[in-house]
Design a protein around this motif. Structure first.
Motif, PDB file in Angstrom:
ATOM      1  N   LEU A 203       0.806  -1.221   0.000  1.00 41.84           N
ATOM      2  CA  LEU A 203       0.000   0.000   0.000  1.00 41.84           C
ATOM      3  C   LEU A 203       0.842   1.276   0.000  1.00 41.84           C
ATOM      4  CD1 LEU A 203      -3.031  -1.014   2.243  1.00 41.84           C
ATOM      5  CD2 LEU A 203      -3.083  -0.458  -0.194  1.00 41.84           C
ATOM      6  N   MET A 204       2.121   1.141   0.302  1.00 46.93           N
ATOM      7  CA  MET A 204       2.998   2.321   0.280  1.00 46.93           C
ATOM      8  C   MET A 204       3.015   2.951  -1.103  1.00 46.93           C
ATOM      9  SD  MET A 204       6.215   1.179   2.609  1.00 46.93           S
ATOM     10  CE  MET A 204       7.009   2.744   2.879  1.00 46.93           C
ATOM     11  N   GLU A 205       2.907   2.087  -2.100  1.00 49.66           N
ATOM     12  CA  GLU A 205       2.895   2.542  -3.482  1.00 49.66           C
ATOM     13  C   GLU A 205       1.746   3.520  -3.736  1.00 49.66           C
ATOM     14  OE1 GLU A 205       2.252   0.292  -7.563  1.00 49.66           O
ATOM     15  OE2 GLU A 205       3.383  -0.900  -6.104  1.00 49.66           O
ATOM     16  N   TYR A 206       0.692   3.420  -2.915  1.00 50.61           N
ATOM     17  CA  TYR A 206      -0.493   4.268  -3.086  1.00 50.61           C
ATOM     18  C   TYR A 206      -0.537   5.379  -2.036  1.00 50.61           C
ATOM     19  CZ  TYR A 206      -1.631   0.302  -5.961  1.00 50.61           C
ATOM     20  OH  TYR A 206      -1.573  -0.685  -6.911  1.00 50.61           O
ATOM     21  N   GLU A 207       0.616   5.659  -1.476  1.00 51.69           N
ATOM     22  CA  GLU A 207       0.740   6.703  -0.447  1.00 51.69           C
ATOM     23  C   GLU A 207      -0.103   6.427   0.775  1.00 51.69           C
ATOM     24  OE1 GLU A 207      -0.086  10.210  -2.751  1.00 51.69           O
ATOM     25  OE2 GLU A 207       1.387   9.438  -4.166  1.00 51.69           O
ATOM     26  N   LEU A 208      -0.388   5.163   1.009  1.00 51.82           N
ATOM     27  CA  LEU A 208      -1.044   4.789   2.260  1.00 51.82           C
ATOM     28  C   LEU A 208       0.052   4.169   3.127  1.00 51.82           C
ATOM     29  CD1 LEU A 208      -4.337   3.248   0.827  1.00 51.82           C
ATOM     30  CD2 LEU A 208      -4.054   5.489   1.895  1.00 51.82           C
ATOM     31  N   ILE A 209       0.680   5.013   3.908  1.00 47.94           N
ATOM     32  CA  ILE A 209       1.861   4.582   4.651  1.00 47.94           C
ATOM     33  C   ILE A 209       1.528   4.518   6.135  1.00 47.94           C
ATOM     34  CG2 ILE A 209       4.301   5.096   5.121  1.00 47.94           C
ATOM     35  CD1 ILE A 209       4.204   6.728   2.417  1.00 47.94           C
ATOM     36  N   SER A 210       1.727   3.351   6.693  1.00 50.77           N
ATOM     37  CA  SER A 210       1.364   3.146   8.095  1.00 50.77           C
ATOM     38  C   SER A 210       2.347   3.853   9.015  1.00 50.77           C
ATOM     39  CB  SER A 210       1.319   1.659   8.417  1.00 50.77           C
ATOM     40  OG  SER A 210       2.629   1.209   8.667  1.00 50.77           O
ATOM     41  N   GLU A 211       1.893   4.037  10.259  1.00 50.53           N
ATOM     42  CA  GLU A 211       2.755   4.685  11.241  1.00 50.53           C
ATOM     43  C   GLU A 211       4.034   3.870  11.457  1.00 50.53           C
ATOM     44  OE1 GLU A 211      -0.342   5.017  14.070  1.00 50.53           O
ATOM     45  OE2 GLU A 211      -0.768   7.112  13.562  1.00 50.53           O
ATOM     46  N   ASP A 212       3.909   2.546  11.348  1.00 54.96           N
ATOM     47  CA  ASP A 212       5.091   1.672  11.478  1.00 54.96           C
ATOM     48  C   ASP A 212       6.172   2.024  10.470  1.00 54.96           C
ATOM     49  OD1 ASP A 212       3.398   0.503  13.196  1.00 54.96           O
ATOM     50  OD2 ASP A 212       3.352  -1.490  12.250  1.00 54.96           O
ATOM     51  N   PHE A 213       5.743   2.536   9.312  1.00 57.55           N
ATOM     52  CA  PHE A 213       6.698   2.869   8.265  1.00 57.55           C
ATOM     53  C   PHE A 213       6.910   4.379   8.165  1.00 57.55           C
ATOM     54  CE2 PHE A 213       5.303  -1.363   7.074  1.00 57.55           C
ATOM     55  CZ  PHE A 213       6.467  -1.977   6.630  1.00 57.55           C
ATOM     56  N   GLY A 214       6.522   5.083   9.205  1.00 57.41           N
ATOM     57  CA  GLY A 214       6.763   6.524   9.241  1.00 57.41           C
ATOM     58  C   GLY A 214       5.684   7.353   8.573  1.00 57.41           C
ATOM     59  N   GLY A 215       4.554   6.747   8.254  1.00 58.02           N
ATOM     60  CA  GLY A 215       3.487   7.496   7.602  1.00 58.02           C
ATOM     61  C   GLY A 215       2.396   7.887   8.577  1.00 58.02           C
ATOM     62  N   GLU A 216       1.217   8.229   8.040  1.00 59.45           N
ATOM     63  CA  GLU A 216       0.139   8.705   8.894  1.00 59.45           C
ATOM     64  C   GLU A 216      -1.155   7.931   8.716  1.00 59.45           C
ATOM     65  OE1 GLU A 216      -0.190  12.866   8.080  1.00 59.45           O
ATOM     66  OE2 GLU A 216       1.514  13.346   9.354  1.00 59.45           O
ATOM     67  N   THR A 217      -1.128   6.939   7.830  1.00 51.79           N
ATOM     68  CA  THR A 217      -2.362   6.194   7.593  1.00 51.79           C
ATOM     69  C   THR A 217      -2.613   5.212   8.728  1.00 51.79           C
ATOM     70  OG1 THR A 217      -1.944   6.359   5.224  1.00 51.79           O
ATOM     71  CG2 THR A 217      -3.593   4.747   5.923  1.00 51.79           C
ATOM     72  N   ILE A 218      -3.872   5.174   9.161  1.00 57.03           N
ATOM     73  CA  ILE A 218      -4.234   4.256  10.243  1.00 57.03           C
ATOM     74  C   ILE A 218      -4.482   2.872   9.653  1.00 57.03           C
ATOM     75  CG2 ILE A 218      -5.949   3.750  12.033  1.00 57.03           C
ATOM     76  CD1 ILE A 218      -6.450   6.813  12.166  1.00 57.03           C
ATOM     77  N   PHE A 219      -3.784   1.880  10.195  1.00 60.26           N
ATOM     78  CA  PHE A 219      -3.992   0.475   9.825  1.00 60.26           C
ATOM     79  C   PHE A 219      -4.523  -0.241  11.056  1.00 60.26           C
ATOM     80  CE2 PHE A 219      -1.871  -0.628   5.714  1.00 60.26           C
ATOM     81  CZ  PHE A 219      -1.431   0.631   5.347  1.00 60.26           C
ATOM     82  N   VAL A 220      -5.592  -1.001  10.881  1.00 65.20           N
ATOM     83  CA  VAL A 220      -6.102  -1.803  11.998  1.00 65.20           C
ATOM     84  C   VAL A 220      -6.075  -3.265  11.569  1.00 65.20           C
ATOM     85  CG1 VAL A 220      -8.063  -2.258  13.515  1.00 65.20           C
ATOM     86  CG2 VAL A 220      -7.587   0.084  12.785  1.00 65.20           C
ATOM     87  N   LYS A 221      -5.365  -4.074  12.347  1.00 65.20           N
ATOM     88  CA  LYS A 221      -5.332  -5.505  12.047  1.00 65.20           C
ATOM     89  C   LYS A 221      -6.541  -6.145  12.700  1.00 65.20           C
ATOM     90  CE  LYS A 221      -0.354  -5.259  12.065  1.00 65.20           C
ATOM     91  NZ  LYS A 221       0.829  -5.410  12.899  1.00 65.20           N
ATOM     92  N   MET A 222      -7.240  -6.978  11.940  1.00 64.62           N
ATOM     93  CA  MET A 222      -8.491  -7.502  12.484  1.00 64.62           C
ATOM     94  C   MET A 222      -8.898  -8.841  11.880  1.00 64.62           C
ATOM     95  SD  MET A 222     -11.230  -5.203  10.536  1.00 64.62           S
ATOM     96  CE  MET A 222     -12.385  -6.449  11.000  1.00 64.62           C
TER      97      MET A 222
END
Ligand code: GTP
Ligand code: MG
Length: 370
Positions: A203-222
Protein backbone atom coordinates in the motif's frame (compact mmCIF):
# COMPACT_ATOMS: atom_id res chain seq x y z
CA UNK A 1 -32.13 38.43 -11.27
CA UNK A 2 -34.42 41.08 -10.00
CA UNK A 3 -36.36 43.50 -12.10
CA UNK A 4 -36.85 46.99 -10.77
CA UNK A 5 -38.73 49.98 -12.06
CA UNK A 6 -36.84 53.18 -12.69
CA UNK A 7 -38.47 54.66 -9.59
CA UNK A 8 -37.50 51.74 -7.37
CA UNK A 9 -33.92 51.79 -8.59
CA UNK A 10 -33.76 55.52 -7.96
CA UNK A 11 -34.90 54.94 -4.41
CA UNK A 12 -32.33 52.21 -3.84
CA UNK A 13 -29.56 54.44 -5.18
CA UNK A 14 -30.81 57.42 -3.24
CA UNK A 15 -31.18 59.41 -6.44
CA UNK A 16 -33.97 61.23 -8.16
CA UNK A 17 -35.86 59.32 -10.87
CA UNK A 18 -35.05 62.07 -13.33
CA UNK A 19 -31.34 61.43 -12.86
CA UNK A 20 -31.83 57.78 -13.73
CA UNK A 21 -33.93 58.67 -16.75
CA UNK A 22 -31.23 61.08 -17.91
CA UNK A 23 -28.54 58.40 -17.62
CA UNK A 24 -30.73 55.98 -19.49
CA UNK A 25 -31.21 58.53 -22.26
CA UNK A 26 -27.47 58.91 -22.54
CA UNK A 27 -27.29 55.14 -22.94
CA UNK A 28 -29.87 55.36 -25.67
CA UNK A 29 -32.81 54.06 -23.66
CA UNK A 30 -35.99 56.03 -23.37
CA UNK A 31 -37.71 55.22 -20.10
CA UNK A 32 -40.43 56.42 -17.77
CA UNK A 33 -40.52 56.28 -13.98
CA UNK A 34 -42.67 53.13 -13.86
CA UNK A 35 -40.76 51.27 -16.50
CA UNK A 36 -39.25 47.89 -15.61
CA UNK A 37 -35.52 47.69 -16.06
CA UNK A 38 -33.74 44.47 -16.98
CA UNK A 39 -30.69 43.23 -15.11
CA UNK A 40 -28.27 44.60 -17.71
CA UNK A 41 -29.70 48.11 -17.57
CA UNK A 42 -29.68 48.03 -13.77
CA UNK A 43 -26.04 47.07 -13.83
CA UNK A 44 -25.19 49.78 -16.34
CA UNK A 45 -26.93 52.46 -14.31
CA UNK A 46 -25.28 51.31 -11.11
CA UNK A 47 -21.96 51.47 -12.91
CA UNK A 48 -22.69 55.05 -13.92
CA UNK A 49 -23.19 55.92 -10.28
CA UNK A 50 -20.20 53.84 -9.21
CA UNK A 51 -22.35 51.42 -7.23
CA UNK A 52 -21.46 47.75 -7.31
CA UNK A 53 -24.29 45.35 -7.90
CA UNK A 54 -24.21 42.37 -5.61
CA UNK A 55 -24.62 39.32 -7.73
CA UNK A 56 -27.69 37.42 -6.78
CA UNK A 57 -27.22 33.67 -6.70
CA UNK A 58 -29.88 32.20 -8.90
CA UNK A 59 -30.89 28.77 -7.78
CA UNK A 60 -32.77 26.67 -10.27
CA UNK A 61 -34.86 24.45 -8.07
CA UNK A 62 -35.52 21.95 -10.82
CA UNK A 63 -31.78 21.27 -10.88
CA UNK A 64 -31.69 19.46 -7.57
CA UNK A 65 -28.32 17.86 -8.32
CA UNK A 66 -26.57 21.18 -8.43
CA UNK A 67 -28.47 23.22 -5.91
CA UNK A 68 -26.26 24.95 -3.44
CA UNK A 69 -27.24 25.50 0.14
CA UNK A 70 -25.71 27.80 2.63
CA UNK A 71 -26.17 27.38 6.32
CA UNK A 72 -25.16 29.94 8.86
CA UNK A 73 -22.13 28.58 10.72
CA UNK A 74 -23.98 29.11 14.01
CA UNK A 75 -26.78 26.78 12.86
CA UNK A 76 -24.38 23.89 12.31
CA UNK A 77 -24.27 21.01 14.74
CA UNK A 78 -22.14 17.91 14.97
CA UNK A 79 -23.42 14.97 12.97
CA UNK A 80 -22.33 11.32 12.76
CA UNK A 81 -19.62 10.40 10.27
CA UNK A 82 -20.79 8.47 7.22
CA UNK A 83 -18.41 5.56 6.70
CA UNK A 84 -18.24 3.43 3.56
CA UNK A 85 -16.63 0.00 3.55
CA UNK A 86 -14.72 -0.71 0.37
CA UNK A 87 -12.32 -3.32 -0.92
CA UNK A 88 -11.77 -6.28 -3.19
CA UNK A 89 -14.29 -9.10 -3.66
CA UNK A 90 -14.30 -11.58 -0.78
CA UNK A 91 -11.91 -9.59 1.38
CA UNK A 92 -14.61 -9.45 4.05
CA UNK A 93 -16.60 -6.21 3.70
CA UNK A 94 -19.98 -7.71 4.46
CA UNK A 95 -18.63 -9.87 7.26
CA UNK A 96 -17.06 -6.77 8.78
CA UNK A 97 -20.32 -4.84 8.60
CA UNK A 98 -22.20 -7.76 10.14
CA UNK A 99 -19.59 -8.11 12.82
CA UNK A 100 -19.76 -4.41 13.76
CA UNK A 101 -23.51 -4.56 13.89
CA UNK A 102 -23.53 -7.73 16.00
CA UNK A 103 -21.10 -6.28 18.51
CA UNK A 104 -23.02 -3.06 18.81
CA UNK A 105 -26.67 -3.90 18.31
CA UNK A 106 -28.10 -6.42 20.71
CA UNK A 107 -30.91 -8.60 19.54
CA UNK A 108 -33.34 -7.03 21.98
CA UNK A 109 -32.68 -3.64 20.48
CA UNK A 110 -33.38 -4.85 16.99
CA UNK A 111 -36.70 -6.22 18.17
CA UNK A 112 -35.90 -9.50 16.51
CA UNK A 113 -36.62 -8.10 13.08
CA UNK A 114 -33.81 -8.62 10.64
CA UNK A 115 -34.49 -5.74 8.37
CA UNK A 116 -32.34 -5.45 5.34
CA UNK A 117 -31.27 -1.88 5.02
CA UNK A 118 -28.18 -0.88 3.08
CA UNK A 119 -27.10 1.45 5.81
CA UNK A 120 -27.09 1.48 9.59
CA UNK A 121 -25.92 3.38 12.65
CA UNK A 122 -24.03 2.23 15.72
CA UNK A 123 -22.82 4.03 18.80
CA UNK A 124 -19.24 4.07 20.05
CA UNK A 125 -18.24 6.18 23.07
CA UNK A 126 -21.53 8.12 22.86
CA UNK A 127 -20.80 8.93 19.26
CA UNK A 128 -22.96 7.67 16.48
CA UNK A 129 -21.38 6.34 13.30
CA UNK A 130 -23.29 5.68 10.09
CA UNK A 131 -22.15 2.75 7.96
CA UNK A 132 -22.99 2.32 4.31
CA UNK A 133 -23.07 -1.08 2.76
CA UNK A 134 -22.58 -0.01 -0.83
CA UNK A 135 -23.86 -3.03 -2.72
CA UNK A 136 -20.94 -3.67 -5.02
CA UNK A 137 -18.81 -1.13 -6.75
CA UNK A 138 -21.26 -0.37 -9.52
CA UNK A 139 -23.55 1.62 -7.27
CA UNK A 140 -20.67 3.48 -5.71
CA UNK A 141 -19.22 4.31 -9.12
CA UNK A 142 -22.56 5.54 -10.38
CA UNK A 143 -22.98 7.68 -7.28
CA UNK A 144 -19.56 9.15 -7.74
CA UNK A 145 -19.88 9.79 -11.45
CA UNK A 146 -23.07 11.69 -10.66
CA UNK A 147 -21.29 13.80 -8.12
CA UNK A 148 -23.14 12.43 -5.15
CA UNK A 149 -20.69 12.52 -2.35
CA UNK A 150 -22.01 10.67 0.64
CA UNK A 151 -18.89 9.27 2.27
CA UNK A 152 -16.92 11.01 5.00
CA UNK A 153 -14.49 8.21 5.77
CA UNK A 154 -13.53 5.18 3.69
CA UNK A 155 -12.61 1.87 5.27
CA UNK A 156 -10.37 -0.06 2.89
CA UNK A 157 -10.64 -3.77 3.65
CA UNK A 158 -7.65 -5.83 2.51
CA UNK A 159 -7.38 -9.55 3.26
CA UNK A 160 -4.07 -10.23 4.99
CA UNK A 161 -3.67 -13.54 3.17
CA UNK A 162 -4.29 -12.03 -0.24
CA UNK A 163 -3.04 -8.51 -0.88
CA UNK A 164 -3.76 -5.46 -3.01
CA UNK A 165 -6.09 -6.52 -5.82
CA UNK A 166 -7.77 -4.68 -8.73
CA UNK A 167 -10.81 -3.59 -6.70
CA UNK A 168 -8.55 -2.53 -3.87
CA UNK A 169 -6.88 -0.13 -6.27
CA UNK A 170 -10.25 1.01 -7.60
CA UNK A 171 -11.44 1.68 -4.06
CA UNK A 172 -8.31 3.70 -3.31
CA UNK A 173 -8.93 5.77 -6.44
CA UNK A 174 -12.52 6.41 -5.44
CA UNK A 175 -11.60 7.48 -1.95
CA UNK A 176 -8.78 9.70 -3.19
CA UNK A 177 -11.00 11.35 -5.80
CA UNK A 178 -13.56 12.02 -3.08
CA UNK A 179 -10.76 13.38 -0.88
CA UNK A 180 -11.91 11.42 2.14
CA UNK A 181 -9.66 9.96 4.81
CA UNK A 182 -8.87 6.27 4.38
CA UNK A 183 -8.54 3.80 7.25
CA UNK A 184 -7.05 0.45 6.25
CA UNK A 185 -8.59 -2.65 7.81
CA UNK A 186 -6.19 -5.55 7.38
CA UNK A 187 -8.69 -8.37 7.64
CA UNK A 188 -8.50 -12.17 7.97
CA UNK A 189 -5.62 -11.96 10.45
CA UNK A 190 -6.78 -15.33 11.82
CA UNK A 191 -5.90 -17.08 8.59
CA UNK A 192 -2.78 -19.05 8.01
CA UNK A 193 -0.52 -17.14 5.68
CA UNK A 194 -1.77 -13.79 6.94
CA UNK A 195 1.01 -11.30 6.22
CA UNK A 196 0.08 -7.76 7.32
CA UNK A 197 3.58 -6.42 6.63
CA UNK A 198 3.24 -7.34 3.00
CA UNK A 199 -0.08 -5.44 2.80
CA UNK A 200 1.53 -2.38 4.37
CA UNK A 201 4.39 -2.57 1.92
CA UNK A 202 2.13 -2.95 -1.09
CA UNK A 203 0.00 0.00 0.00
CA UNK A 204 3.00 2.32 0.28
CA UNK A 205 2.90 2.54 -3.48
CA UNK A 206 -0.49 4.27 -3.09
CA UNK A 207 0.74 6.70 -0.45
CA UNK A 208 -1.04 4.79 2.26
CA UNK A 209 1.86 4.58 4.65
CA UNK A 210 1.36 3.15 8.09
CA UNK A 211 2.76 4.69 11.24
CA UNK A 212 5.09 1.67 11.48
CA UNK A 213 6.70 2.87 8.26
CA UNK A 214 6.76 6.52 9.24
CA UNK A 215 3.49 7.50 7.60
CA UNK A 216 0.14 8.70 8.89
CA UNK A 217 -2.36 6.19 7.59
CA UNK A 218 -4.23 4.26 10.24
CA UNK A 219 -3.99 0.48 9.83
CA UNK A 220 -6.10 -1.80 12.00
CA UNK A 221 -5.33 -5.51 12.05
CA UNK A 222 -8.49 -7.50 12.48
CA UNK A 223 -10.53 -10.59 11.94
CA UNK A 224 -14.13 -9.95 10.97
CA UNK A 225 -15.01 -13.58 11.50
CA UNK A 226 -13.60 -13.70 15.02
CA UNK A 227 -14.72 -10.19 15.89
CA UNK A 228 -11.14 -9.18 16.68
CA UNK A 229 -10.04 -5.61 16.12
CA UNK A 230 -13.59 -4.30 15.69
CA UNK A 231 -13.45 -2.09 18.77
CA UNK A 232 -10.11 -0.65 17.72
CA UNK A 233 -11.48 0.07 14.25
CA UNK A 234 -14.49 1.87 15.75
CA UNK A 235 -12.22 3.89 18.03
CA UNK A 236 -10.15 4.94 15.06
CA UNK A 237 -13.28 6.01 13.19
CA UNK A 238 -14.32 8.13 16.18
CA UNK A 239 -10.82 9.61 16.32
CA UNK A 240 -10.91 10.59 12.66
CA UNK A 241 -14.42 12.05 12.94
CA UNK A 242 -13.34 14.13 15.90
CA UNK A 243 -10.52 15.56 13.85
CA UNK A 244 -12.70 16.24 10.84
CA UNK A 245 -15.71 17.66 12.77
CA UNK A 246 -18.56 16.72 10.47
CA UNK A 247 -21.43 19.17 10.77
CA UNK A 248 -24.92 19.82 9.47
CA UNK A 249 -27.94 22.01 10.16
CA UNK A 250 -30.79 19.93 11.60
CA UNK A 251 -33.24 22.86 11.41
CA UNK A 252 -33.81 23.05 7.69
CA UNK A 253 -35.73 21.02 5.09
CA UNK A 254 -33.83 17.83 4.42
CA UNK A 255 -31.78 16.85 1.41
CA UNK A 256 -29.59 13.87 0.72
CA UNK A 257 -29.02 10.84 -1.46
CA UNK A 258 -30.80 7.61 -2.35
CA UNK A 259 -28.79 4.61 -1.15
CA UNK A 260 -31.05 2.01 -2.68
CA UNK A 261 -34.63 1.69 -3.89
CA UNK A 262 -37.02 -0.98 -5.06
CA UNK A 263 -40.65 -1.68 -5.80
CA UNK A 264 -42.28 -3.56 -2.94
CA UNK A 265 -45.38 -5.55 -3.81
CA UNK A 266 -47.36 -4.34 -0.85
CA UNK A 267 -45.82 -0.98 -0.01
CA UNK A 268 -45.07 0.39 -3.47
CA UNK A 269 -41.82 2.25 -4.12
CA UNK A 270 -39.48 1.93 -1.13
CA UNK A 271 -36.29 3.98 -0.90
CA UNK A 272 -33.43 4.01 1.58
CA UNK A 273 -32.35 7.61 1.93
CA UNK A 274 -29.34 9.06 3.63
CA UNK A 275 -30.24 12.44 5.11
CA UNK A 276 -27.18 14.61 4.58
CA UNK A 277 -28.49 17.90 5.87
CA UNK A 278 -31.67 19.04 7.56
CA UNK A 279 -34.25 16.84 9.23
CA UNK A 280 -36.57 14.61 7.24
CA UNK A 281 -40.09 14.25 8.66
CA UNK A 282 -43.10 12.08 8.02
CA UNK A 283 -45.47 13.83 5.57
CA UNK A 284 -42.68 15.96 4.09
CA UNK A 285 -43.09 16.61 0.35
CA UNK A 286 -40.02 15.78 -1.63
CA UNK A 287 -38.52 15.43 -5.07
CA UNK A 288 -36.39 12.31 -5.43
CA UNK A 289 -34.45 11.94 -8.66
CA UNK A 290 -37.08 12.00 -11.37
CA UNK A 291 -39.97 11.28 -9.09
CA UNK A 292 -41.65 12.86 -6.10
CA UNK A 293 -44.01 12.13 -3.28
CA UNK A 294 -44.84 12.58 0.35
CA UNK A 295 -43.19 10.61 3.13
CA UNK A 296 -45.94 8.21 4.21
CA UNK A 297 -43.88 6.17 6.67
CA UNK A 298 -40.27 6.10 7.79
CA UNK A 299 -38.43 3.11 9.22
CA UNK A 300 -34.98 3.26 10.77
CA UNK A 301 -32.17 0.72 10.49
CA UNK A 302 -33.59 -1.27 13.39
CA UNK A 303 -36.88 -1.68 11.59
CA UNK A 304 -38.67 0.76 13.88
CA UNK A 305 -41.04 3.43 12.73
CA UNK A 306 -39.71 6.92 13.26
CA UNK A 307 -41.21 10.36 12.70
CA UNK A 308 -38.00 12.27 12.03
CA UNK A 309 -34.53 11.57 10.68
CA UNK A 310 -31.64 13.87 11.60
CA UNK A 311 -28.49 14.51 9.50
CA UNK A 312 -26.42 11.38 8.67
CA UNK A 313 -29.38 9.12 9.47
CA UNK A 314 -30.34 6.41 7.00
CA UNK A 315 -34.08 5.72 6.73
CA UNK A 316 -36.35 3.72 4.55
CA UNK A 317 -39.34 5.65 3.26
CA UNK A 318 -42.56 4.89 1.44
CA UNK A 319 -44.88 7.33 -0.30
CA UNK A 320 -43.05 7.99 -3.58
CA UNK A 321 -44.83 7.84 -6.92
CA UNK A 322 -42.07 5.90 -8.59
CA UNK A 323 -38.84 4.03 -7.85
CA UNK A 324 -35.78 6.30 -7.86
CA UNK A 325 -32.21 5.10 -8.49
CA UNK A 326 -29.29 4.66 -6.14
CA UNK A 327 -27.31 7.88 -6.19
CA UNK A 328 -30.33 10.09 -6.95
CA UNK A 329 -30.59 13.24 -4.89
CA UNK A 330 -33.64 14.05 -2.84
CA UNK A 331 -34.82 17.41 -1.61
CA UNK A 332 -37.73 18.41 0.62
CA UNK A 333 -39.96 21.28 -0.46
CA UNK A 334 -42.07 23.09 2.05
CA UNK A 335 -44.65 23.63 -0.65
CA UNK A 336 -46.25 20.34 -1.72
CA UNK A 337 -47.43 21.76 -5.05
CA UNK A 338 -43.90 22.82 -5.87
CA UNK A 339 -42.54 19.34 -5.17
CA UNK A 340 -45.21 17.90 -7.42
CA UNK A 341 -44.62 20.28 -10.31
CA UNK A 342 -40.84 19.89 -10.18
CA UNK A 343 -41.18 16.13 -9.84
CA UNK A 344 -43.55 15.95 -12.80
CA UNK A 345 -41.30 18.15 -14.93
CA UNK A 346 -38.31 15.94 -14.16
CA UNK A 347 -40.30 12.78 -14.88
CA UNK A 348 -41.37 14.23 -18.22
CA UNK A 349 -37.79 15.12 -19.10
CA UNK A 350 -36.76 11.57 -18.28
CA UNK A 351 -39.49 10.15 -20.52
CA UNK A 352 -38.31 12.37 -23.37
CA UNK A 353 -34.67 11.39 -22.80
CA UNK A 354 -35.62 7.71 -22.82
CA UNK A 355 -37.66 8.19 -25.97
CA UNK A 356 -34.84 9.91 -27.85
CA UNK A 357 -32.42 7.21 -26.68
CA UNK A 358 -34.79 4.59 -28.09
CA UNK A 359 -35.09 6.56 -31.30
CA UNK A 360 -31.31 6.69 -31.62
CA UNK A 361 -30.99 3.02 -30.99
CA UNK A 362 -33.50 2.10 -33.64
CA UNK A 363 -31.80 4.38 -36.18
CA UNK A 364 -28.49 2.72 -35.39
CA UNK A 365 -30.16 -0.63 -35.80
CA UNK A 366 -31.41 0.44 -39.20
CA UNK A 367 -27.96 1.50 -40.32
CA UNK A 368 -26.55 -1.74 -39.03
CA UNK A 369 -28.82 -3.59 -41.36
CA UNK A 370 -27.82 -1.65 -44.44
P1 GTP B 1 -18.10 -9.23 -1.88
O1 GTP B 1 -19.34 -8.62 -1.31
O2 GTP B 1 -18.36 -10.40 -2.75
O3 GTP B 1 -17.19 -8.22 -2.53
O4 GTP B 1 -17.24 -9.87 -0.67
P2 GTP B 1 -17.01 -9.27 0.78
O5 GTP B 1 -15.83 -8.39 0.74
O6 GTP B 1 -18.26 -8.71 1.31
O7 GTP B 1 -16.57 -10.57 1.57
P3 GTP B 1 -17.44 -11.41 2.61
O8 GTP B 1 -17.66 -10.65 3.85
O9 GTP B 1 -18.62 -11.95 1.91
O10 GTP B 1 -16.41 -12.56 2.95
C1 GTP B 1 -15.91 -13.45 1.98
C2 GTP B 1 -15.47 -14.72 2.65
O11 GTP B 1 -14.39 -14.46 3.52
C3 GTP B 1 -16.55 -15.36 3.49
O12 GTP B 1 -16.47 -16.75 3.36
C4 GTP B 1 -16.18 -14.95 4.92
O13 GTP B 1 -16.60 -15.85 5.88
C5 GTP B 1 -14.67 -14.91 4.82
N1 GTP B 1 -14.10 -13.97 5.80
C6 GTP B 1 -14.42 -12.69 5.98
N2 GTP B 1 -13.71 -12.16 6.98
C7 GTP B 1 -12.89 -13.14 7.43
C8 GTP B 1 -11.92 -13.22 8.47
O14 GTP B 1 -11.63 -12.28 9.20
N3 GTP B 1 -11.29 -14.43 8.64
C9 GTP B 1 -11.57 -15.51 7.87
N4 GTP B 1 -10.93 -16.61 8.12
N5 GTP B 1 -12.51 -15.47 6.90
C10 GTP B 1 -13.15 -14.31 6.68
MG1 MG C 1 -20.17 -8.30 0.42
Amino acid sequence: AGSLTVGELAQKLNKDSSEIIKKLMMLGVMATKNQDLDADSIELICGEFNVEVEEEVIVDETDIENMTFDDNPEDLQERPAVVTIMGHVDHGKTTLLDSIRNTKVTEGEAGGITQHIGAYQVEENDKKITFLDTPGHAAFTSMRSRGAQVTDIAILVVAADDGVMPQTREAINHAKAAEVPIIVAVNKMDKEGANPDRIMQELMEYELISEDFGGETIFVKMSAVKGEGIDELLEMIVLVSEMEEFKANPDRPAYGTVIEAELDKGRGPVATLLVQNGTLKVSDSLVVGNTYGRVRAMVNDLGRRVKTAAPSTPVEITGLNNVPQAGDRFLVFEDEKKARSIGEARAQKQIEADRSATARVSLDDLFDQI
